[in-house]
Design an enzyme around this catalytic site. Sequence first.
Site, PDB file in Angstrom:
ATOM      1  N   ASP A 100       0.805  -1.217   0.000  1.00  0.00           N
ATOM      2  CA  ASP A 100       0.000   0.000   0.000  1.00  0.00           C
ATOM      3  C   ASP A 100       0.844   1.278   0.000  1.00  0.00           C
ATOM      4  OD1 ASP A 100      -2.315   1.576   0.244  1.00  0.00           O
ATOM      5  OD2 ASP A 100      -2.199   1.544   2.437  1.00  0.00           O
TER       6      ASP A 100
ATOM      7  N   ASN B  58       6.790  -7.393   7.181  1.00  0.00           N
ATOM      8  CA  ASN B  58       5.542  -6.726   7.538  1.00  0.00           C
ATOM      9  C   ASN B  58       4.366  -7.470   6.930  1.00  0.00           C
ATOM     10  OD1 ASN B  58       3.934  -4.259   8.469  1.00  0.00           O
ATOM     11  ND2 ASN B  58       3.365  -4.398   6.312  1.00  0.00           N
ATOM     12  N   GLU B  59       3.470  -7.894   7.777  1.00  0.00           N
ATOM     13  CA  GLU B  59       2.201  -8.500   7.366  1.00  0.00           C
ATOM     14  C   GLU B  59       2.321  -9.599   6.320  1.00  0.00           C
ATOM     15  OE1 GLU B  59      -0.764  -5.558   6.436  1.00  0.00           O
ATOM     16  OE2 GLU B  59      -0.976  -5.057   8.550  1.00  0.00           O
TER      17      GLU B  59
ATOM     18  N   ASN C 197      -0.472  -5.349  13.745  1.00  0.00           N
ATOM     19  CA  ASN C 197      -1.168  -4.281  13.028  1.00  0.00           C
ATOM     20  C   ASN C 197      -2.655  -4.618  13.076  1.00  0.00           C
ATOM     21  OD1 ASN C 197       1.377  -3.443  12.351  1.00  0.00           O
ATOM     22  ND2 ASN C 197       1.236  -3.959  10.176  1.00  0.00           N
TER      23      ASN C 197
ATOM     24  N   TYR D 241      -6.823  -3.234  12.799  1.00  0.00           N
ATOM     25  CA  TYR D 241      -7.717  -2.186  12.303  1.00  0.00           C
ATOM     26  C   TYR D 241      -9.170  -2.451  12.705  1.00  0.00           C
ATOM     27  CZ  TYR D 241      -3.758  -0.307   9.810  1.00  0.00           C
ATOM     28  OH  TYR D 241      -2.550   0.263   9.525  1.00  0.00           O
TER      29      TYR D 241
ATOM     30  N   TYR E  79     -11.076  -1.667   9.169  1.00  0.00           N
ATOM     31  CA  TYR E  79     -11.284  -2.713   8.153  1.00  0.00           C
ATOM     32  C   TYR E  79     -12.213  -3.813   8.668  1.00  0.00           C
ATOM     33  CZ  TYR E  79      -7.429  -0.585   5.570  1.00  0.00           C
ATOM     34  OH  TYR E  79      -6.637   0.299   4.891  1.00  0.00           O
TER      35      TYR E  79
ATOM     36  N   GLU F 170       0.663  -0.901  14.216  1.00  0.00           N
ATOM     37  CA  GLU F 170      -0.210  -0.121  13.323  1.00  0.00           C
ATOM     38  C   GLU F 170      -1.620  -0.146  13.873  1.00  0.00           C
ATOM     39  OE1 GLU F 170      -0.359  -1.004   9.104  1.00  0.00           O
ATOM     40  OE2 GLU F 170       1.817  -1.235   8.985  1.00  0.00           O
TER      41      GLU F 170
ATOM     42  N   TRP G  11      -0.576   4.251  12.787  1.00  0.00           N
ATOM     43  CA  TRP G  11      -0.444   4.226  11.328  1.00  0.00           C
ATOM     44  C   TRP G  11      -1.235   5.379  10.766  1.00  0.00           C
ATOM     45  CZ3 TRP G  11       3.049   2.114   8.475  1.00  0.00           C
ATOM     46  CH2 TRP G  11       2.902   2.151   7.076  1.00  0.00           C
TER      47      TRP G  11
ATOM     48  N   LYS H  76      -4.363   7.995   6.593  1.00  0.00           N
ATOM     49  CA  LYS H  76      -4.367   7.644   8.022  1.00  0.00           C
ATOM     50  C   LYS H  76      -3.366   8.480   8.817  1.00  0.00           C
ATOM     51  CE  LYS H  76      -6.150   2.987   7.393  1.00  0.00           C
ATOM     52  NZ  LYS H  76      -5.894   2.802   5.949  1.00  0.00           N
TER      53      LYS H  76
HETATM   54  C1  BDP Z   1      -1.425  -2.356   6.675  1.00  0.00           C
HETATM   55  C2  BDP Z   1      -0.097  -2.173   5.984  1.00  0.00           C
HETATM   56  C3  BDP Z   1       0.180  -0.735   5.567  1.00  0.00           C
HETATM   57  C4  BDP Z   1      -1.085  -0.101   5.017  1.00  0.00           C
HETATM   58  C5  BDP Z   1      -2.145  -0.110   6.098  1.00  0.00           C
HETATM   59  C6  BDP Z   1      -3.456   0.530   5.628  1.00  0.00           C
HETATM   60  O1  BDP Z   1       0.979  -2.652   6.761  1.00  0.00           O
HETATM   61  O2  BDP Z   1       1.216  -0.698   4.632  1.00  0.00           O
HETATM   62  O3  BDP Z   1      -0.871   1.172   4.512  1.00  0.00           O
HETATM   63  O4  BDP Z   1      -2.420  -1.439   6.452  1.00  0.00           O
HETATM   64  O5  BDP Z   1      -4.283  -0.185   5.072  1.00  0.00           O
HETATM   65  O6  BDP Z   1      -2.015  -3.485   6.182  1.00  0.00           O
HETATM   66  O7  BDP Z   1      -3.620   1.724   5.789  1.00  0.00           O
END
Ligand code: BDP
Length: 596
Positions: free
Chosen positions: A160, A407-408, A462, A464, A468, A501, A546, A565
């Site tokens: 992303d 990362n992820e 990370n 959300y 999400y 994040e 993040w 973000k």
């Molecule tokens: C995570 C990623 C990051 C993205 C973020 C997002 O590590 O690179 O920018 O989500 O969706 O999955 O904002």
Amino acid sequence: MLYPLLTKTRRVYDLSGVWNFTLGDHDPQRLLSSEELMVVPSSFNDVIVDKDKRNYIGDFWYERLVDLPSVSDTEELVIRFGSVTHQAKVYVNGTFLGEHRGGFTPFEIVIPDSFYQAGHIKLSVCVNNCLDKTTLPVGNYSEEVNEDGSVKKIVKENFDFFNYAGIHRPVKLIVRPKNHISDIAIKSVLSDDLKSADIEIAFTTSKSIDSYKITILDEDKHILTETSMNHIHLEQVRLWEVLDAYLYTARIETFCHGLLVDVFEERFGLRKVEVKEAQFLINNKPVYFKGFGKHEDTFINGRGLNEAANLMDLNLLKEIGANSFRTSHYPYSEEMMRLADRMGILVINEVPAVGLFHNFMASLDLDDKDNGTWNVMKTKEAHEQAIRELVKRDKNHPSVVMWVVANEPASHEEGAHDYFEPLVQLYRELDPEKRPVTLVNIMMATPDKDQVMDLVDVICLNRYYAWYVDHGDLKKGEDGLRKELLAWQEKFPKKPIIMTEYGADTLPGLHSSWDIPYTEEFQSAFYEMSHRVFDSLPNLVGEQVWNFADFETNLMLLRVQGNHKGLFSRNRQPKQVVRDFKERWRAIPNYHYKKK
Ligand code: BDP
């Protein structure tokens, strides 16, 4: 790899500036026309203005003539690139001299003497910005045939952020002794009371030497001790502390037949890092990470080095009460690392291992039916190289307190454990300081599904929730977040947890009475909810938002001219929530926040 420093035995010339440039083919035997120009260092994408050129994938060329300084028989001429994204082939006077793969670490090319007798050279660099399933980051590569029969290369980012490319960091011309110091590794062990230190300074030279001298200097360049051994004991040391940095210098001088051959000065800090009983200890005190995931991303420069932006960002970071950042999702410039050392900022240091998730969107839709990542990815070699080069470059930075292996990635899929075990091991073998290693875990790899977090020292997550997952529903988000964090705490009771994040896209100036996503009110409420959960969890030892600032991404349904973000806009103006963070973070001490 040593930073390009000016010393008594080394001269450094900067090749930044305007170079000739072209997208596509060029024969380096011929002179590249000056029809198109490009600035070094910068990403070419935004500077070039034209829309199709901005998204160009393939080879592109930089070229310039360089007048050379005099070079004696005992010296050699080197061209050093801070980074070229993602691959570079270097030619001098049309002859191929070397190449480098990987867009975020430095490399050097030694110019044979035969090339510099004329007093000038033609330096050409062929750069390539293709990404596929063998590279880091991972890209989805394809080709289309244009109407005229030519082939158009396409890379869809498997991550992303915009695939900025070019000569991103400084190019230096270095004249140094042929017999030079080629690497330095400084390892220090502090006494239990942290008042004295045993320092081991290991270094390599390109040829054999007769003797050497090591001098330790304080910040004012006063000599503390001089020795011809590589073990040094220092009493009454001053520690490198969070936001209170102190840097010593190790000056290494090499001699042959009683004459000075080379001198190099490496700065280092004395501090102890340890992970124990679900705490992250710095100088024996449990630290609380407050800070950000960032990007190297600014208007105009793209991912190209922007030192003013770097300093402004770290000043903003301090001003808001933070103490740390993660180099998401690739190694940052050496200049940024040196700045973090000087400012006492903690850095979680990441290789460009992002996008290690096959069919990410499909797996979201299909509830995890795609289990192919570790069969599809051919990134092992690139991954090992990235770890080797990062540790080689950054091992002496006191700011670096932890390494990130990826990362992820799809760490919940079959094969993840086998893929990551040797890579985590590689970090541990290479790092003289044996810093903690982590992997930044993705939301699908919940405690019941993840297969790798047993390998690492710190659980970095990370998450959300309410963005999400359960978009806009802060109540459900809070329940989900708390439940999952408790599950991690229960699964790994001895490992500290850091939220690396969490965030919500926010358009500054957008308001709502009902906490609607994308508004400033929602962003505030989202963080308030998250912090309530974080504060209730004893093993959670850090929060990194993040993102620090809004940043450019590829085109996607969920992106409105980039990712929003950021706590700051892309031009570094604060969003409303910055006031809340200032209040919270300024009240949270760097040490001993979580009372156990
Ligand atoms: C995570 C990623 C990051 C993205 C973020 C997002 O590590 O690179 O920018 O989500 O969706 O999955 O904002």
